[in-house]
Design a protein around this motif. Structure first.
Motif, PDB file in Angstrom:
ATOM      1  N   ILE A  16       0.796  -1.220   0.000  1.00 45.47           N
ATOM      2  CA  ILE A  16       0.000   0.000   0.000  1.00 45.47           C
ATOM      3  C   ILE A  16       0.838   1.284   0.000  1.00 45.47           C
ATOM      4  N   CYS A  17       1.933   1.286  -0.720  1.00 48.88           N
ATOM      5  CA  CYS A  17       2.753   2.504  -0.794  1.00 48.88           C
ATOM      6  C   CYS A  17       1.986   3.660  -1.441  1.00 48.88           C
ATOM      7  N   GLY A  18       1.200   3.372  -2.473  1.00 53.17           N
ATOM      8  CA  GLY A  18       0.427   4.423  -3.140  1.00 53.17           C
ATOM      9  C   GLY A  18      -0.635   5.017  -2.240  1.00 53.17           C
ATOM     10  N   PRO A  19      -1.507   4.193  -1.655  1.00 60.86           N
ATOM     11  CA  PRO A  19      -2.498   4.743  -0.738  1.00 60.86           C
ATOM     12  C   PRO A  19      -1.879   5.464   0.464  1.00 60.86           C
ATOM     13  N   THR A  20      -0.752   4.960   0.967  1.00 57.61           N
ATOM     14  CA  THR A  20      -0.110   5.615   2.103  1.00 57.61           C
ATOM     15  C   THR A  20       0.452   6.968   1.695  1.00 57.61           C
TER      16      THR A  20
END
Length: 164
Positions: A16-20
């Motif tokens: 979840i690097c993008g959502p984070t």
């Protein structure tokens, strides 16, 4: 404000690097926004990924931001946008020993929030792959980071708060 993806639910933390990264920007205006909620909203069930580009920009829109994806040829153009008040989420991919100081040994694609640059021109990011505050304003060598980002397509999500 910095957030770590690694402090989230173990089953999704590595994904979840993008959502984070997006949650960091959203938290400026909406401090109570939960990273897990952003990941859920950005989830792409067809491809089993948390936050493809179009889903991330749509979620930003649902939270009052204008957001879109662009491909750039040089990092200076993105930095100009950041100085003009835009948020920027950049995607890098790299093999072992290609990005000095990264918490990930390698990645096929990892998103980080760009904060700016040092006086020497190196890149300042909030890198959600760090499990702690070391990711808050981490500095990456410009030549390495720019090469890896450009090689990965120069893909960038730009966002700014909508004006009402």
């Amino acid at each position: 404000p910095f957030r770590s993806q690694m402090t989230e639910e173990p089953g999704i933390a590595q994904r979840i690097c993008g959502p984070t990264s997006l949650a960091m920007f959203l938290a400026v205006r909406e401090p109570s926004v939960r990273t897990r909620r952003i990941a859920t909203l950005a989830y792409d069930a067809v491809h089993d990924v948390y936050g493809n580009w179009s889903h991330l920009t749509a979620v930003a829109g649902e939270h009052g931001y204008a957001a879109w994806t662009e491909q750039f040829r040089c990092l200076s153009d993105v930095e100009d946008r950041v100085r003009a008040g835009f948020g920027a989420i950049l995607s890098v991919a790299y093999e072992p020993n290609e990005l000095t100081g990264s918490p990930l040994p390698r990645t096929n694609g990892h998103l980080v929030a760009l904060r700016g640059r040092t006086d020497a021109g190196d890149v300042i990011c909030n890198d959600p792959a760090f499990p702690d505050e070391r990711g808050n304003g981490v500095v990456y060598k410009r030549a390495e980071f720019e090469r890896l980002w450009a090689r990965h397509g120069g893909t960038t999500i730009l966002l700014r708060p909508e004006t009402y």
